[in-house]
Design an enzyme around this catalytic site. Sequence first.
Site, PDB file in Angstrom:
ATOM      1  N   LYS A 206       0.786  -1.309   0.005  1.00 11.56           N
ATOM      2  CA  LYS A 206       0.213  -0.270  -0.008  1.00 11.56           C
ATOM      3  C   LYS A 206       0.842   1.327  -0.122  1.00 11.56           C
ATOM      4  O   LYS A 206       2.005   1.235   0.638  1.00 11.56           O
ATOM      5  CB  LYS A 206      -0.835  -0.132   1.243  1.00 11.56           C
ATOM      6  CG  LYS A 206      -1.820  -1.286   1.200  1.00 11.56           C
ATOM      7  CD  LYS A 206      -2.539  -1.227   2.689  1.00 11.56           C
ATOM      8  CE  LYS A 206      -1.780  -1.529   3.855  1.00 11.56           C
ATOM      9  NZ  LYS A 206      -2.228  -1.857   4.883  1.00 11.56           N
TER      10      LYS A 206
ATOM     11  N   THR B 196      -6.979   9.057   8.737  1.00 13.49           N
ATOM     12  CA  THR B 196      -6.512   7.922   8.208  1.00 13.49           C
ATOM     13  C   THR B 196      -6.627   6.983   9.246  1.00 13.49           C
ATOM     14  O   THR B 196      -6.034   5.851   8.743  1.00 13.49           O
ATOM     15  CB  THR B 196      -5.464   7.995   7.359  1.00 13.49           C
ATOM     16  OG1 THR B 196      -4.344   8.706   8.337  1.00 13.49           O
ATOM     17  CG2 THR B 196      -5.581   9.147   6.389  1.00 13.49           C
TER      18      THR B 196
ATOM     19  N   GLY C 181      -7.452   3.542  10.698  1.00 13.08           N
ATOM     20  CA  GLY C 181      -8.111   2.323   9.980  1.00 13.08           C
ATOM     21  C   GLY C 181      -8.233   2.322   8.525  1.00 13.08           C
ATOM     22  O   GLY C 181      -8.878   1.400   8.183  1.00 13.08           O
ATOM     23  N   THR C 182      -7.442   2.922   7.786  1.00 15.45           N
ATOM     24  CA  THR C 182      -7.441   2.737   6.498  1.00 15.45           C
ATOM     25  C   THR C 182      -7.290   1.397   5.698  1.00 15.45           C
ATOM     26  O   THR C 182      -7.827   1.099   5.086  1.00 15.45           O
ATOM     27  CB  THR C 182      -6.670   4.102   5.439  1.00 15.45           C
ATOM     28  OG1 THR C 182      -5.427   3.850   6.304  1.00 15.45           O
ATOM     29  CG2 THR C 182      -7.126   5.259   5.706  1.00 15.45           C
ATOM     30  N   GLY C 183      -6.117   0.999   6.677  1.00 16.62           N
ATOM     31  CA  GLY C 183      -5.334  -0.457   6.054  1.00 16.62           C
ATOM     32  C   GLY C 183      -6.540  -1.305   6.355  1.00 16.62           C
ATOM     33  O   GLY C 183      -6.735  -2.376   5.484  1.00 16.62           O
ATOM     34  N   CYS C 184      -7.173  -1.663   7.606  1.00 21.27           N
ATOM     35  CA  CYS C 184      -8.003  -2.558   8.010  1.00 21.27           C
ATOM     36  C   CYS C 184      -9.082  -2.243   6.835  1.00 21.27           C
ATOM     37  O   CYS C 184      -9.669  -3.636   6.355  1.00 21.27           O
ATOM     38  CB  CYS C 184      -8.701  -2.139   9.551  1.00 21.27           C
ATOM     39  SG  CYS C 184      -7.571  -2.056  10.590  1.00 21.27           S
TER      40      CYS C 184
HETATM   41  N1  LIG Z   1      -4.338  10.462   2.262  1.00 21.04           N
HETATM   42  C1  LIG Z   1      -4.637   9.376   1.324  1.00 21.04           C
HETATM   43  N2  LIG Z   1      -5.049   9.747   0.438  1.00 21.04           N
HETATM   44  C2  LIG Z   1      -5.735   8.742  -0.541  1.00 21.04           C
HETATM   45  N3  LIG Z   1      -5.398   7.420  -0.384  1.00 21.04           N
HETATM   46  C3  LIG Z   1      -4.803   7.194   0.836  1.00 21.04           C
HETATM   47  C4  LIG Z   1      -4.422   8.008   1.808  1.00 21.04           C
HETATM   48  N4  LIG Z   1      -3.766   7.469   2.838  1.00 21.04           N
HETATM   49  C5  LIG Z   1      -3.899   6.143   2.602  1.00 21.04           C
HETATM   50  N5  LIG Z   1      -4.365   5.954   1.364  1.00 21.04           N
HETATM   51  C6  LIG Z   1      -4.629   4.641   0.671  1.00 21.04           C
HETATM   52  O1  LIG Z   1      -5.457   3.815   1.668  1.00 21.04           O
HETATM   53  C7  LIG Z   1      -5.171   2.456   1.635  1.00 21.04           C
HETATM   54  C8  LIG Z   1      -4.401   1.953   2.962  1.00 21.04           C
HETATM   55  O2  LIG Z   1      -3.019   2.404   2.849  1.00 21.04           O
HETATM   56  P1  LIG Z   1      -2.294   2.879   4.250  1.00 21.04           P
HETATM   57  O3  LIG Z   1      -0.857   2.714   3.771  1.00 21.04           O
HETATM   58  O4  LIG Z   1      -2.795   4.011   4.773  1.00 21.04           O
HETATM   59  O5  LIG Z   1      -2.543   1.746   5.199  1.00 21.04           O
HETATM   60  P2  LIG Z   1      -2.089   1.367   6.668  1.00 21.04           P
HETATM   61  O6  LIG Z   1      -0.757   2.274   6.836  1.00 21.04           O
HETATM   62  O7  LIG Z   1      -1.964  -0.071   6.911  1.00 21.04           O
HETATM   63  O8  LIG Z   1      -3.289   2.036   7.516  1.00 21.04           O
HETATM   64  P3  LIG Z   1      -3.647   1.870   8.968  1.00 21.04           P
HETATM   65  O9  LIG Z   1      -2.674   1.222   9.929  1.00 21.04           O
HETATM   66  O10 LIG Z   1      -4.298   3.181   9.585  1.00 21.04           O
HETATM   67  O11 LIG Z   1      -4.791   0.610   9.157  1.00 21.04           O
HETATM   68  C9  LIG Z   1      -4.209   2.408   0.289  1.00 21.04           C
HETATM   69  O12 LIG Z   1      -4.833   2.119  -0.743  1.00 21.04           O
HETATM   70  C10 LIG Z   1      -3.488   3.833   0.390  1.00 21.04           C
HETATM   71  O13 LIG Z   1      -3.096   4.121  -0.803  1.00 21.04           O
HETATM   72  C1  LIG Z   2      -7.515  -3.286  16.095  1.00 23.95           C
HETATM   73  C2  LIG Z   2      -6.410  -2.685  15.391  1.00 23.95           C
HETATM   74  N1  LIG Z   2      -6.080  -3.089  14.329  1.00 23.95           N
HETATM   75  C3  LIG Z   2      -5.346  -2.594  13.603  1.00 23.95           C
HETATM   76  C4  LIG Z   2      -5.124  -1.359  13.641  1.00 23.95           C
HETATM   77  C5  LIG Z   2      -4.401  -0.529  12.668  1.00 23.95           C
HETATM   78  O1  LIG Z   2      -4.929   0.593  12.233  1.00 23.95           O
HETATM   79  C6  LIG Z   2      -5.447  -0.628  14.736  1.00 23.95           C
HETATM   80  N2  LIG Z   2      -5.303   0.756  15.282  1.00 23.95           N
HETATM   81  N3  LIG Z   2      -6.343  -1.357  15.612  1.00 23.95           N
END
Ligand SMILES: Nc1ncnc2c1ncn2[C@@H]1O[C@H](COP(=O)(O)OP(=O)(O)OP(=O)(O)O)[C@@H](O)[C@H]1O
Ligand SMILES: Cc1ncc(CO)c(N)n1
Length: 271
Positions: free
Chosen positions: A176, A207, A209-212
Amino acid sequence: MRNVKGALSIAGTDPSGGAGIQADLKTFQELEVYGMSVITSVVAQNTLGVKGIRHLEASFIKEQLESVTNDMPVHAVKTGMIANSEMIEAIAEHLRPLTLPLCVDPVMIAQSGDALVDHKALQAMRDELLPLATIVTPNIPEAAALTGRSLESEEDRYDAAKRIVHDFGSSSVVIKGGHLDGEATDLFYDGDTFKTFTSPRFDTLHTHGTGCTYAAAITAELAKGKSLNEAVSVAKTFISAAIEHTLEIGHGQGPTNHWAYQNTKRKGEYV
Ligand SMILES: Nc1ncnc2c1ncn2[C@@H]1O[C@H](COP(=O)(O)OP(=O)(O)OP(=O)(O)O)[C@@H](O)[C@H]1O
Ligand SMILES: Cc1ncc(CO)c(N)n1
């Protein structure tokens, strides 16, 4: 029994509703897949950070897994926060014979910078879960931790994707791009072809929970029988809408808008 598609999330909780199990269930519901959950750890957290964590015993996680999979229609599984190697081993042992589509989100640290898993969990994830994965969804720091190399350049990201598939045994990977500068470009590799999924970068603090949410959307589409390519494409549209149409709630890094994708599609409005 009716032919309802179901997705199971195995992860930690977020009582503030933006990440973890809560984000996954909201995303499954929005994508019209029946959502189920097995909790690994209960986390006291909100948009400002993590205050405390209570881990459940591996044997009790297994009991939850048996309760769900012996009864309910599970068509795809997502794993998120799994804090230690005992839990990972128990989960891998349960999932191995099921041979279901599996999305592994290798959660290590919360957006706030708080560590969510211990150092042995990383190795267990690589050895036990990645070989079972249909797709693994690391962000850039997680891909660096998994491969033991920093990811500075575009070439580093392509190399890391190859290692994650060919050396660690996941069928595919999407690295990502949330942590890059400029456009939010995610790099997908299925052992054969590379593909990038790009959206504009939205200038927002919110942002959490974007990854989840992104990995849950991939899982929901896999539960419906969609291809990896289709699943990542829907998930990218889902997360982009959720980030763009932010809710602006909480006193720190707020959650994304899990309604935005459907509202955009159905009504042309967002909240
Ligand atoms: N500011 C932003 N604008 C547009 N897309 C974004 C932005 N931030 C993250 N993304 C997208 O969101 C999705 C999740 O990516 P990200 O790298 O943020 O995950 P993460 O770090 O695991 O998130 P988290 O730890 O918050 O759960 C990807 O598709 C990424 O490209
Ligand atoms: C429980 C849990 N899983 C994943 C993340 C990462 O966003 C978080 N903050 N909390």
